[in-house]
Design a protein around this motif. Structure first.
Motif, PDB file in Angstrom:
ATOM      1  N   LEU A  37     -64.220  -6.599  50.791  1.00  0.00           N
ATOM      2  CA  LEU A  37     -63.547  -5.328  50.506  1.00  0.00           C
ATOM      3  C   LEU A  37     -63.966  -4.703  49.178  1.00  0.00           C
ATOM      4  CD1 LEU A  37     -61.469  -3.239  51.398  1.00  0.00           C
ATOM      5  CD2 LEU A  37     -59.683  -4.644  50.316  1.00  0.00           C
ATOM      6  N   PRO A  38     -63.976  -5.400  48.055  1.00  0.00           N
ATOM      7  CA  PRO A  38     -64.388  -4.750  46.789  1.00  0.00           C
ATOM      8  C   PRO A  38     -65.800  -4.213  46.842  1.00  0.00           C
ATOM      9  CG  PRO A  38     -63.313  -6.866  46.372  1.00  0.00           C
ATOM     10  CD  PRO A  38     -63.570  -6.814  47.845  1.00  0.00           C
ATOM     11  N   VAL A  39     -66.702  -4.962  47.505  1.00  0.00           N
ATOM     12  CA  VAL A  39     -68.084  -4.500  47.600  1.00  0.00           C
ATOM     13  C   VAL A  39     -68.163  -3.225  48.449  1.00  0.00           C
ATOM     14  CG1 VAL A  39     -70.412  -5.088  48.341  1.00  0.00           C
ATOM     15  CG2 VAL A  39     -68.927  -6.851  47.349  1.00  0.00           C
ATOM     16  N   ALA A  40     -67.409  -3.208  49.587  1.00  0.00           N
ATOM     17  CA  ALA A  40     -67.422  -2.037  50.468  1.00  0.00           C
ATOM     18  C   ALA A  40     -66.847  -0.812  49.758  1.00  0.00           C
ATOM     19  CB  ALA A  40     -66.634  -2.338  51.741  1.00  0.00           C
ATOM     20  N   LEU A  41     -65.747  -1.049  49.011  1.00  0.00           N
ATOM     21  CA  LEU A  41     -65.146   0.081  48.278  1.00  0.00           C
ATOM     22  C   LEU A  41     -66.079   0.579  47.182  1.00  0.00           C
ATOM     23  CD1 LEU A  41     -61.430  -1.105  47.926  1.00  0.00           C
ATOM     24  CD2 LEU A  41     -62.326   0.708  49.405  1.00  0.00           C
ATOM     25  N   ALA A  42     -66.731  -0.318  46.514  1.00  0.00           N
ATOM     26  CA  ALA A  42     -67.639   0.077  45.434  1.00  0.00           C
ATOM     27  C   ALA A  42     -68.804   0.906  45.955  1.00  0.00           C
ATOM     28  CB  ALA A  42     -68.156  -1.173  44.719  1.00  0.00           C
ATOM     29  N   LEU A  43     -69.171   0.678  47.225  1.00  0.00           N
ATOM     30  CA  LEU A  43     -70.288   1.421  47.787  1.00  0.00           C
ATOM     31  C   LEU A  43     -69.849   2.726  48.455  1.00  0.00           C
ATOM     32  CD1 LEU A  43     -72.239  -1.588  49.365  1.00  0.00           C
ATOM     33  CD2 LEU A  43     -72.921  -0.260  47.359  1.00  0.00           C
ATOM     34  N   THR A  44     -68.708   2.701  49.155  1.00  0.00           N
ATOM     35  CA  THR A  44     -68.297   3.873  49.935  1.00  0.00           C
ATOM     36  C   THR A  44     -67.537   4.913  49.120  1.00  0.00           C
ATOM     37  OG1 THR A  44     -66.275   2.701  50.626  1.00  0.00           O
ATOM     38  CG2 THR A  44     -68.196   2.562  52.086  1.00  0.00           C
ATOM     39  N   VAL A  45     -66.772   4.461  48.112  1.00  0.00           N
ATOM     40  CA  VAL A  45     -65.998   5.428  47.315  1.00  0.00           C
ATOM     41  C   VAL A  45     -66.902   6.428  46.605  1.00  0.00           C
ATOM     42  CG1 VAL A  45     -64.489   5.674  45.294  1.00  0.00           C
ATOM     43  CG2 VAL A  45     -63.941   3.996  47.064  1.00  0.00           C
TER      44      VAL A  45
END
Length: 349
Positions: A19-27
């Motif tokens: 989740l943190p990696v996905a948020l860091a990329l998509t946000v």
């Protein structure tokens, strides 16, 4: 990667790790898309919808690539292919939908503007007519009271007052007639009985009826015909068009001026023109002379006292409505010492 065969607790643990990696990329991708939408907020709606469709797709692609560590395998390749197909399918739909919504929005905005303009025109017309009706009514009331109270007793004075009451009554009747005719035009209730009509006869009858008014005002009426056009129309309505234009020209032409009426043919159109010596109309008002309740400025030569027109001053608006009901066109322009009003009607075939 999350294995579908692993326990739920492990899936949740892996999801929390991803989740943190996905948020860091998509946000950041989503924020950039929102910023782009803000920049394009005043642009075309189709462009905004296109960007709106691309934002989630781009965020998904970046997130998947980042989480996978750019390790291309069959699963990642399949997902990217699906994202590409989504873009191919949704992007044209977004563009088409944007254009449809934009066209509808423009149409609705224009409809609201027309409705507001019509409502403002109606309010102005009601205020104008209410004011103009009070003037002859006040005169009739004052003269009737003078006759009833015996203030006026001499036969000559009584006859003069009676004549004035008759004049004001005819003026009121003319106003009511104009309002009724205008209401028929604006409500779409005008029904024309069409037949072949020779414009020469219509013009001759109209000029004969307006000659006494022109003589009283010492205005010359001149008629000229290059040809004798025949149109498909309704005789009473065509006569009213000519009568309104000629009456308007006489009203605004000073004594010793000339009102010229000319007939001709231009291609498939019969052309009727009325030229006066009104002194001209300001350029910014030329496109408004046919509007309901538009009186304009004092640039045109005013009528002398006692020559006030009988009617509500709606002659040009009524003429425009009747011309358009005959599928014709009417225009106004400054020419020489006055104005030229031109009517074009389709010739009878």
């Amino acid at each position: 990667m999350i294995d579908p065969a692993e326990p739920m607790s492990e899936m949740i643990k892996h999801a929390l790790h991803i989740l943190p990696v996905a948020l860091a990329l998509t946000v950041p991708v989503t924020a950039a898309g929102v910023l782009l939408l803000y920049v394009l907020r005043k642009g075309r709606l189709a462009t905004n919808l296109t960007v709106l469709v691309l934002i989630p797709v781009a965020a998904v692609v970046v997130g998947v690539l980042g989480v996978s560590g750019f390790m291309f395998n069959s699963t990642l390749t399949t997902m990217l292919l699906v994202c590409l197909l989504v873009v191919v399918v949704t992007l044209p739909a977004a563009i088409l939908l944007g254009r449809m919504i934009a066209a509808r929005t423009v149409w609705e905005r224009e409809a609201r503007d027309r409705e507001r303009a019509a409502e403002a025109s109606r309010r102005e017309l009601v205020a104008w007519i209410s004011h103009d009706l009070r003037t002859p009514l006040a005169g009739i009331q004052a003269m009737a009271e003078a006759l009833a109270d015996g203030v006026i007793s001499r036969q000559r004075e009584v006859a003069e007052y009676a004549g004035r009451i008759g004049t004001q009554t005819r003026r009121l009747a003319g106003m009511v007639d104009d309002l009724f005719e205008l209401s028929r035009i604006t409500a779409g209730a005008l029904q024309l009985t069409l037949s072949e009509v020779a414009l020469q006869e219509v013009v001759s009858d109209a000029l004969a009826g307006q000659s006494p008014v022109a003589d009283r005002k010492k205005v010359r009426l001149v008629a000229n015909a290059e040809s004798w056009p025949v149109v498909l129309g309704s005789d009473p309505e065509l006569a009213r068009i000519v009568r309104n234009l000629v009456s308007n020209a006489i009203r605004h032409t000073p004594p010793d001026g000339t009102v010229a009426v000319q007939l001709g043919v231009d291609g498939k159109d019969a052309v009727l023109s009325v030229e006066d010596a009104c002194g001209g109309i300001p350029d910014q008002e030329l496109n408004r002379v046919f509007e309901v309740a538009f009186r304009g400025s004092a640039a045109r030569t005013p009528a002398p006292r006692g020559d006030e027109p009988i009617g509500a001053g709606l002659g040009l608006a009524i003429a425009k409505g009747l011309v358009e009901a005959h599928r014709g066109r009417i225009s106004a322009q400054n020419k020489g010492p006055g104005c030229r009003f031109e009517v074009r009607l389709p010739l009878a075939i």
